[in-house]
Write a protein that holds these residues in place. Sequence first.
Motif, PDB file in Angstrom:
ATOM      1  N   GLY A  18      69.337  75.557  17.879  1.00 48.74           N
ATOM      2  CA  GLY A  18      69.542  75.898  19.285  1.00 48.74           C
ATOM      3  C   GLY A  18      69.381  74.705  20.202  1.00 48.74           C
ATOM      4  O   GLY A  18      70.187  74.499  21.123  1.00 48.74           O
ATOM      5  N   ARG A  19      68.353  73.893  19.956  1.00 43.09           N
ATOM      6  CA  ARG A  19      68.138  72.705  20.805  1.00 43.09           C
ATOM      7  C   ARG A  19      69.288  71.714  20.646  1.00 43.09           C
ATOM      8  O   ARG A  19      69.749  71.122  21.625  1.00 43.09           O
ATOM      9  N   ALA A  20      69.730  71.528  19.401  1.00 48.49           N
ATOM     10  CA  ALA A  20      70.824  70.586  19.170  1.00 48.49           C
ATOM     11  C   ALA A  20      72.104  71.063  19.853  1.00 48.49           C
ATOM     12  O   ALA A  20      72.844  70.269  20.452  1.00 48.49           O
ATOM     13  N   LEU A  21      72.385  72.351  19.774  1.00 49.65           N
ATOM     14  CA  LEU A  21      73.585  72.866  20.414  1.00 49.65           C
ATOM     15  C   LEU A  21      73.507  72.681  21.931  1.00 49.65           C
ATOM     16  O   LEU A  21      74.512  72.351  22.574  1.00 49.65           O
ATOM     17  N   ARG A  22      72.321  72.868  22.487  1.00 50.44           N
ATOM     18  CA  ARG A  22      72.183  72.679  23.935  1.00 50.44           C
ATOM     19  C   ARG A  22      72.439  71.228  24.321  1.00 50.44           C
ATOM     20  O   ARG A  22      73.047  70.948  25.370  1.00 50.44           O
ATOM     21  N   VAL A  23      72.004  70.296  23.479  1.00 47.93           N
ATOM     22  CA  VAL A  23      72.274  68.884  23.755  1.00 47.93           C
ATOM     23  C   VAL A  23      73.781  68.639  23.783  1.00 47.93           C
ATOM     24  O   VAL A  23      74.295  67.950  24.674  1.00 47.93           O
ATOM     25  N   LEU A  24      74.496  69.207  22.824  1.00 46.90           N
ATOM     26  CA  LEU A  24      75.947  69.043  22.817  1.00 46.90           C
ATOM     27  C   LEU A  24      76.561  69.626  24.084  1.00 46.90           C
ATOM     28  O   LEU A  24      77.411  68.997  24.724  1.00 46.90           O
ATOM     29  N   HIS A  25      76.145  70.816  24.445  1.00 45.25           N
ATOM     30  CA  HIS A  25      76.719  71.480  25.614  1.00 45.25           C
ATOM     31  C   HIS A  25      76.392  70.763  26.915  1.00 45.25           C
ATOM     32  O   HIS A  25      77.172  70.849  27.883  1.00 45.25           O
ATOM     33  N   ASP A  26      75.252  70.079  26.963  1.00 42.58           N
ATOM     34  CA  ASP A  26      74.854  69.382  28.191  1.00 42.58           C
ATOM     35  C   ASP A  26      75.379  67.953  28.255  1.00 42.58           C
ATOM     36  O   ASP A  26      75.197  67.264  29.271  1.00 42.58           O
ATOM     37  N   THR A  27      76.017  67.496  27.171  1.00 44.34           N
ATOM     38  CA  THR A  27      76.546  66.132  27.154  1.00 44.34           C
ATOM     39  C   THR A  27      77.820  66.055  27.986  1.00 44.34           C
ATOM     40  O   THR A  27      78.699  66.917  27.882  1.00 44.34           O
ATOM     41  N   ASP A  28      77.915  65.025  28.797  1.00 38.54           N
ATOM     42  CA  ASP A  28      79.121  64.844  29.609  1.00 38.54           C
ATOM     43  C   ASP A  28      80.319  64.610  28.694  1.00 38.54           C
ATOM     44  O   ASP A  28      80.312  63.679  27.868  1.00 38.54           O
ATOM     45  N   PRO A  29      81.354  65.448  28.794  1.00 37.65           N
ATOM     46  CA  PRO A  29      82.499  65.313  27.877  1.00 37.65           C
ATOM     47  C   PRO A  29      83.151  63.938  27.904  1.00 37.65           C
ATOM     48  O   PRO A  29      83.480  63.378  26.854  1.00 37.65           O
ATOM     49  N   SER A  30      83.334  63.383  29.098  1.00 33.88           N
ATOM     50  CA  SER A  30      83.986  62.074  29.169  1.00 33.88           C
ATOM     51  C   SER A  30      83.100  60.995  28.572  1.00 33.88           C
ATOM     52  O   SER A  30      83.593  60.050  27.950  1.00 33.88           O
ATOM     53  N   ALA A  31      81.781  61.137  28.736  1.00 34.61           N
ATOM     54  CA  ALA A  31      80.866  60.155  28.143  1.00 34.61           C
ATOM     55  C   ALA A  31      80.931  60.218  26.621  1.00 34.61           C
ATOM     56  O   ALA A  31      80.904  59.179  25.945  1.00 34.61           O
ATOM     57  N   PHE A  32      81.020  61.439  26.076  1.00 36.29           N
ATOM     58  CA  PHE A  32      81.100  61.549  24.620  1.00 36.29           C
ATOM     59  C   PHE A  32      82.404  60.958  24.103  1.00 36.29           C
ATOM     60  O   PHE A  32      82.416  60.230  23.105  1.00 36.29           O
ATOM     61  N   THR A  33      83.506  61.263  24.797  1.00 40.16           N
ATOM     62  CA  THR A  33      84.794  60.721  24.366  1.00 40.16           C
ATOM     63  C   THR A  33      84.772  59.203  24.375  1.00 40.16           C
ATOM     64  O   THR A  33      85.261  58.554  23.447  1.00 40.16           O
ATOM     65  N   SER A  34      84.182  58.633  25.409  1.00 40.27           N
ATOM     66  CA  SER A  34      84.139  57.172  25.491  1.00 40.27           C
ATOM     67  C   SER A  34      83.197  56.573  24.463  1.00 40.27           C
ATOM     68  O   SER A  34      83.280  55.373  24.165  1.00 40.27           O
ATOM     69  N   SER A  35      82.291  57.393  23.902  1.00 40.66           N
ATOM     70  CA  SER A  35      81.355  56.883  22.901  1.00 40.66           C
ATOM     71  C   SER A  35      81.930  56.880  21.497  1.00 40.66           C
ATOM     72  O   SER A  35      81.278  56.382  20.572  1.00 40.66           O
ATOM     73  N   PRO A  67      84.807  73.573  30.583  1.00 40.42           N
ATOM     74  CA  PRO A  67      84.631  73.179  29.182  1.00 40.42           C
ATOM     75  C   PRO A  67      83.514  72.154  29.008  1.00 40.42           C
ATOM     76  O   PRO A  67      83.315  71.270  29.843  1.00 40.42           O
ATOM     77  N   THR A  68      82.793  72.306  27.905  1.00 44.40           N
ATOM     78  CA  THR A  68      81.779  71.340  27.503  1.00 44.40           C
ATOM     79  C   THR A  68      82.099  70.892  26.075  1.00 44.40           C
ATOM     80  O   THR A  68      82.992  71.433  25.418  1.00 44.40           O
ATOM     81  N   LEU A  69      81.345  69.924  25.594  1.00 50.32           N
ATOM     82  CA  LEU A  69      81.457  69.539  24.194  1.00 50.32           C
ATOM     83  C   LEU A  69      80.929  70.683  23.338  1.00 50.32           C
ATOM     84  O   LEU A  69      79.849  71.216  23.599  1.00 50.32           O
ATOM     85  N   THR A  70      81.678  71.087  22.323  1.00 51.42           N
ATOM     86  CA  THR A  70      81.264  72.175  21.435  1.00 51.42           C
ATOM     87  C   THR A  70      81.466  71.785  19.976  1.00 51.42           C
ATOM     88  O   THR A  70      82.334  70.974  19.659  1.00 51.42           O
ATOM     89  N   HIS A  71      80.659  72.395  19.112  1.00 51.61           N
ATOM     90  CA  HIS A  71      80.849  72.183  17.682  1.00 51.61           C
ATOM     91  C   HIS A  71      82.169  72.790  17.237  1.00 51.61           C
ATOM     92  O   HIS A  71      82.915  72.200  16.459  1.00 51.61           O
ATOM     93  N   GLY A  72      82.448  74.000  17.693  1.00 51.14           N
ATOM     94  CA  GLY A  72      83.726  74.635  17.409  1.00 51.14           C
ATOM     95  C   GLY A  72      83.737  75.555  16.203  1.00 51.14           C
ATOM     96  O   GLY A  72      84.592  76.435  16.104  1.00 51.14           O
ATOM     97  N   ASP A  73      82.812  75.378  15.275  1.00 51.30           N
ATOM     98  CA  ASP A  73      82.767  76.241  14.088  1.00 51.30           C
ATOM     99  C   ASP A  73      81.332  76.340  13.596  1.00 51.30           C
ATOM    100  O   ASP A  73      81.037  76.113  12.422  1.00 51.30           O
ATOM    101  N   LEU A  74      80.430  76.701  14.506  1.00 48.94           N
ATOM    102  CA  LEU A  74      79.010  76.736  14.182  1.00 48.94           C
ATOM    103  C   LEU A  74      78.681  78.011  13.422  1.00 48.94           C
ATOM    104  O   LEU A  74      78.639  79.107  13.986  1.00 48.94           O
ATOM    105  N   THR A  75      78.455  77.879  12.135  1.00 50.55           N
ATOM    106  CA  THR A  75      78.064  78.984  11.266  1.00 50.55           C
ATOM    107  C   THR A  75      76.985  78.493  10.317  1.00 50.55           C
ATOM    108  O   THR A  75      76.771  77.284  10.150  1.00 50.55           O
TER     109      THR A  75
END
Length: 518
Positions: A264-281, A364-372
């Motif tokens: 849960g904590r890891a997923l929240r980090v992904l969701h709170d990450t700025d999408p453009s910052a992640f793309t540029s990383s 939209p935020t950064l998402t795992h997309g297939d979290l199971t």
Amino acid sequence: MTSVSPPASGQVTRLVAGHRGLDGIRRAVTDPFAYGAAPLLAHCLPRGSRLAAPRLLRTRYAPGRELVAYYAFAPGRNQSSPRHLALTWSIQPADLATTGVLEREAEVRGLVEPFERLVAASADNCLTLVIAPIDPAFPRLVRHYESGYVTATAASLAGVRPGADREVRALRYRPGSRHVLRVRTSAEDSTIVKLYRDDTGARTVAVAAAMDALLPAAVPGIRPARSIGYVPADRAAWWTEEPGEPLWRRLPDVEAGPLLRTVGRALRVLHDTDPSAFTSSLPSAYAAPSASRSASRSASRSSSPASSPASSAHLPAHGADAELAATTRAAEHIQGLLPRVGGRLRDVVARIGDGLAARPVESPTLTHGDLTCDNLLATGDQVRLIDLDRTGFAEPALDLGKFVADLWWWCAELGLPAGPAVTAFVDGYGDCDRNRLARAHGLAVLFHLSLAARRVPVHHPEWAHQVSRAVRQAEDAVAGGGASGGGASGGGASGGGTARVPRQRGPSAGESGSGELR
């Protein structure tokens, strides 16, 4: 390739159109020799070989189009190394024009034995048998079954001289769709190779590298799988095989709560990450798709496997409308075999869509997309994220809904109450807008239907009962009624033929401790 049995179109049409009903579909995949497979398999085996029934792994039925059954088959006495094969009954004749070239390559590489041929078909190509490593949609698959090729590729990716030959085993053989291989020299030296039809693998490797720089520092105890490299010429991503077991196996343990809070904590980090910052990383070594194609062409001219990865900087976008449509498509076989239940399923999917449409959609935020749970490997107090192919941008409720639905599924499979697992996950995720949770709950009901459609094998004796129960549960949840008693489920993965019928308790509405998002 020569035809080895009479035209099959008449028999196939009746079967695939559903005229033989659910019992006909079951008999075809569980006793394929009675439905035309015997002469095809005999044609592929040495003369005089005894025909033994292959082991059914998975089925896929598209009413009015095709029925595909996937098997493992070990000819002769060597039962330790079965070969995967796919048997297809299709309304439209299969195009097998390129299989001759692939068979010849397999023969040159020493991959045909203990068979004599790897492809067979009826006279009209409406009934076909293909044996690994043949797949016209993945011509590069053949060389990945050769020990010498994967040994040289692994050495090239690692920048070392080739060592001991590596053993290749198929984990997924899905002609036209996907292929996953395990390549190993020992239990301590094992890699996973995934082949793609496009540049998704390159992007996935880039995402994993960027996520590895993001997650471990923010949430100790969790990180993505680590890639060895990407081979553009093969469209193949190579990964270190991570230790651990699917998270669902740990749900009965006392450590499940802390593990789920970490997720849960890891997923929240992904969701709170700025999408453009992640793309540029994303690693600078990953180029745009055109660069990938250029690298692939360059690599194909080289005598050794290429190892420089390439990827698009643009991640895919996902949305609830696409998931609604995907669930309806995944349930086509239910409509074909159980028309009344299929009609109710379409109705409840429409009602879920209406409920979602009435609530605002987050940006939209950064998402795992297939979290199971299958895509989370647990070892001790550590978790590894795998299968990042669908990582992209979407409303965060999609990730939340899919994982909650998966927890409902596996807790029912294991005879556990879902409430504690869902609560631990949501506690780790932390406070958020109630609209996000409300949309996530609606999406969880949708995904639970999708799981029933995808995971319950149609050949399971309790298939009709289980999918009917899943639809009834969804109806109760959407209507806001009380507990719905049992629910739909399947035998675990979408393949096995002898899965037990689980004790299911799914997305009931208003039941105390039922694992709702609140």
